[in-house]
Design a protein around this motif. Structure first.
Motif, PDB file in Angstrom:
ATOM      1  N   VAL A 119       3.146   6.050  -7.822  1.00  0.00           N
ATOM      2  CA  VAL A 119       3.889   4.813  -7.024  1.00  0.00           C
ATOM      3  C   VAL A 119       2.841   3.725  -6.535  1.00  0.00           C
ATOM      4  O   VAL A 119       1.935   4.018  -5.662  1.00  0.00           O
ATOM      5  CB  VAL A 119       4.614   5.803  -5.582  1.00  0.00           C
ATOM      6  CG1 VAL A 119       5.498   4.668  -4.568  1.00  0.00           C
ATOM      7  CG2 VAL A 119       5.672   6.595  -6.236  1.00  0.00           C
ATOM      8  N   LYS A 120       3.274   2.948  -6.468  1.00  0.00           N
ATOM      9  CA  LYS A 120       2.249   1.674  -6.329  1.00  0.00           C
ATOM     10  C   LYS A 120       2.438   1.105  -4.858  1.00  0.00           C
ATOM     11  O   LYS A 120       3.466   0.687  -4.311  1.00  0.00           O
ATOM     12  CB  LYS A 120       2.143   0.249  -7.319  1.00  0.00           C
ATOM     13  CG  LYS A 120       1.846   0.853  -8.518  1.00  0.00           C
ATOM     14  CD  LYS A 120       2.136  -0.573  -9.725  1.00  0.00           C
ATOM     15  CE  LYS A 120       1.807  -0.322 -10.803  1.00  0.00           C
ATOM     16  NZ  LYS A 120       1.785  -1.348 -11.777  1.00  0.00           N
ATOM     17  N   SER A 121       1.356   1.322  -4.064  1.00  0.00           N
ATOM     18  CA  SER A 121       1.138   0.932  -2.658  1.00  0.00           C
ATOM     19  C   SER A 121      -0.062   0.439  -2.407  1.00  0.00           C
ATOM     20  O   SER A 121      -0.877   0.923  -2.972  1.00  0.00           O
ATOM     21  CB  SER A 121       1.931   1.873  -1.806  1.00  0.00           C
ATOM     22  OG  SER A 121       0.990   3.063  -1.891  1.00  0.00           O
ATOM     23  N   THR A 122      -0.060  -0.249  -1.128  1.00  0.00           N
ATOM     24  CA  THR A 122      -1.356  -0.803  -0.544  1.00  0.00           C
ATOM     25  C   THR A 122      -1.135  -0.232   1.068  1.00  0.00           C
ATOM     26  O   THR A 122      -0.200  -0.272   1.092  1.00  0.00           O
ATOM     27  CB  THR A 122      -1.553  -2.017  -0.786  1.00  0.00           C
ATOM     28  OG1 THR A 122      -0.635  -3.073  -0.346  1.00  0.00           O
ATOM     29  CG2 THR A 122      -1.991  -2.340  -2.222  1.00  0.00           C
ATOM     30  N   ILE A 123      -2.432   0.019   1.671  1.00  0.00           N
ATOM     31  CA  ILE A 123      -2.220   0.278   2.966  1.00  0.00           C
ATOM     32  C   ILE A 123      -2.636  -1.016   3.841  1.00  0.00           C
ATOM     33  O   ILE A 123      -3.833  -1.530   3.601  1.00  0.00           O
ATOM     34  CB  ILE A 123      -3.287   1.483   3.190  1.00  0.00           C
ATOM     35  CG1 ILE A 123      -2.670   2.868   2.366  1.00  0.00           C
ATOM     36  CG2 ILE A 123      -3.428   1.929   4.764  1.00  0.00           C
ATOM     37  CD1 ILE A 123      -3.652   3.851   2.228  1.00  0.00           C
ATOM     38  N   ILE A 124      -1.856  -1.332   4.545  1.00  0.00           N
ATOM     39  CA  ILE A 124      -2.109  -2.526   5.614  1.00  0.00           C
ATOM     40  C   ILE A 124      -2.469  -2.006   6.885  1.00  0.00           C
ATOM     41  O   ILE A 124      -1.732  -1.377   7.617  1.00  0.00           O
ATOM     42  CB  ILE A 124      -1.000  -3.495   5.551  1.00  0.00           C
ATOM     43  CG1 ILE A 124      -0.818  -4.044   4.231  1.00  0.00           C
ATOM     44  CG2 ILE A 124      -1.132  -4.605   6.504  1.00  0.00           C
ATOM     45  CD1 ILE A 124       0.567  -4.773   3.814  1.00  0.00           C
ATOM     46  N   ARG A 125      -3.581  -2.303   7.524  1.00  0.00           N
ATOM     47  CA  ARG A 125      -3.957  -2.027   8.808  1.00  0.00           C
ATOM     48  C   ARG A 125      -3.942  -3.329   9.659  1.00  0.00           C
ATOM     49  O   ARG A 125      -4.866  -4.065   9.831  1.00  0.00           O
ATOM     50  CB  ARG A 125      -5.431  -1.269   9.036  1.00  0.00           C
ATOM     51  CG  ARG A 125      -5.187   0.114   7.970  1.00  0.00           C
ATOM     52  CD  ARG A 125      -6.600   0.371   8.704  1.00  0.00           C
ATOM     53  NE  ARG A 125      -6.764   2.000   7.773  1.00  0.00           N
ATOM     54  CZ  ARG A 125      -7.840   2.480   7.211  1.00  0.00           C
ATOM     55  NH1 ARG A 125      -9.204   1.905   7.678  1.00  0.00           N
ATOM     56  NH2 ARG A 125      -7.777   3.598   6.751  1.00  0.00           N
ATOM     57  N   PRO A 126      -2.850  -3.476  10.416  1.00  0.00           N
ATOM     58  CA  PRO A 126      -2.744  -4.500  11.133  1.00  0.00           C
ATOM     59  C   PRO A 126      -3.586  -4.477  12.659  1.00  0.00           C
ATOM     60  O   PRO A 126      -3.693  -3.492  12.992  1.00  0.00           O
ATOM     61  CB  PRO A 126      -1.345  -4.684  11.681  1.00  0.00           C
ATOM     62  CG  PRO A 126      -0.813  -3.415  11.479  1.00  0.00           C
ATOM     63  CD  PRO A 126      -1.540  -2.576  10.568  1.00  0.00           C
ATOM     64  N   PHE A 127      -4.128  -5.469  13.066  1.00  0.00           N
ATOM     65  CA  PHE A 127      -4.741  -5.561  14.216  1.00  0.00           C
ATOM     66  C   PHE A 127      -4.341  -6.504  15.239  1.00  0.00           C
ATOM     67  O   PHE A 127      -4.509  -7.899  15.224  1.00  0.00           O
ATOM     68  CB  PHE A 127      -6.479  -5.870  13.864  1.00  0.00           C
ATOM     69  CG  PHE A 127      -7.102  -4.731  13.282  1.00  0.00           C
ATOM     70  CD1 PHE A 127      -7.835  -4.013  14.114  1.00  0.00           C
ATOM     71  CD2 PHE A 127      -6.881  -4.431  12.068  1.00  0.00           C
ATOM     72  CE1 PHE A 127      -8.683  -2.959  13.691  1.00  0.00           C
ATOM     73  CE2 PHE A 127      -7.550  -3.200  11.570  1.00  0.00           C
ATOM     74  CZ  PHE A 127      -8.615  -2.696  12.380  1.00  0.00           C
ATOM     75  N   ASN A 128      -3.884  -6.160  16.452  1.00  0.00           N
ATOM     76  CA  ASN A 128      -3.583  -6.762  17.608  1.00  0.00           C
ATOM     77  C   ASN A 128      -2.756  -7.941  17.220  1.00  0.00           C
ATOM     78  O   ASN A 128      -3.111  -9.190  17.719  1.00  0.00           O
ATOM     79  CB  ASN A 128      -4.323  -7.170  18.502  1.00  0.00           C
ATOM     80  CG  ASN A 128      -5.418  -5.790  18.964  1.00  0.00           C
ATOM     81  OD1 ASN A 128      -4.659  -4.887  19.468  1.00  0.00           O
ATOM     82  ND2 ASN A 128      -6.681  -5.803  18.876  1.00  0.00           N
ATOM     83  N   VAL A 129      -1.535  -7.891  16.393  1.00  0.00           N
ATOM     84  CA  VAL A 129      -0.609  -8.822  16.234  1.00  0.00           C
ATOM     85  C   VAL A 129       0.198  -9.551  17.310  1.00  0.00           C
ATOM     86  O   VAL A 129       0.747  -8.303  17.814  1.00  0.00           O
ATOM     87  CB  VAL A 129       0.144  -8.618  14.930  1.00  0.00           C
ATOM     88  CG1 VAL A 129       1.045  -9.818  14.494  1.00  0.00           C
ATOM     89  CG2 VAL A 129      -0.961  -8.246  13.732  1.00  0.00           C
TER      90      VAL A 129
END
Length: 188
Positions: free
Chosen positions: A37-47
């Motif tokens: 399963v294609k996926s990437t991991i996004i880590r948001p910072f203080n949006v």
């Protein structure tokens, strides 16, 4: 960097929040490795963003105080530092990560500068809103996480080098946009 795993206790008020993020990353990795399963991991910072009045994070809380003409409350000494990412920059970074990021890898998406303390943030928001509300310091509430980091600043080199992600909205410009939206929209 994305290689930093953090130090999160299991028995803490915010543990479920921290571990939910970690389990999402593990799940993404496992589903890619074992099920393709294609996926990437996004880590948001203080949006920070428009439509965040009921959000309990620092910028919406400060904005509520300014619009109500009440003192801005800062827990602790106000020296804890963060960077802040305007929503449009985050959206661009998120789309670039989805389109160009490597599968099952994490990417820090957020602003890497300026890293400022809460006192300076309150003053910048007061300046953006032309407000002169006071700043009050209070001890941390009992429910405040003891493990909350004093410093939170992402290293975004990986996203910049791999697919050219960089934030374009300055903190000052973003705070003005946030204030202009909030003064027309917030309800008390």
């Amino acid at each position: 960097k994305e290689t930093y795993n953090g130090d999160v206790p299991t028995l803490a008020d915010r543990a479920c929040y921290d571990y939910a993020k970690k389990i999402s990353e593990v799940t993404s990795f496992v589903y890619y490795k074992y099920h393709s399963v294609k996926s990437t991991i996004i880590r948001p910072f203080n949006v920070y963003h428009l439509n965040s009045q009921k959000d309990r994070r620092i910028l919406p809380s400060m904005m509520n105080s300014i619009l109500k003409n009440e003192p801005i409350i800062i827990y602790g000494d106000g020296q804890q530092t963060r960077t802040y990412t305007f929503c449009t920059d985050f959206i661009v970074g998120m789309i670039k990560t989805i389109l160009h990021g490597r599968c099952a890898e994490a990417y820090n998406i957020g602003s890497s500068s300026p890293e400022i303390n809460l006192i300076d943030l309150a003053n910048k928001l007061r300046e953006a809103s032309r407000s002169n509300v006071s700043i009050e310091f209070q001890p941390y509430p009992e429910i405040y996480p003891k493990t909350e980091p004093k410093r939170r600043c992402p290293n975004t080199t990986k996203a910049k080098e791999e697919f050219g992600f960089e934030c374009t909205v300055s903190l000052e410009n973003g705070l003005k946009r946030f204030y202009n939206w909030a003064k027309e929209t917030y309800q008390y």
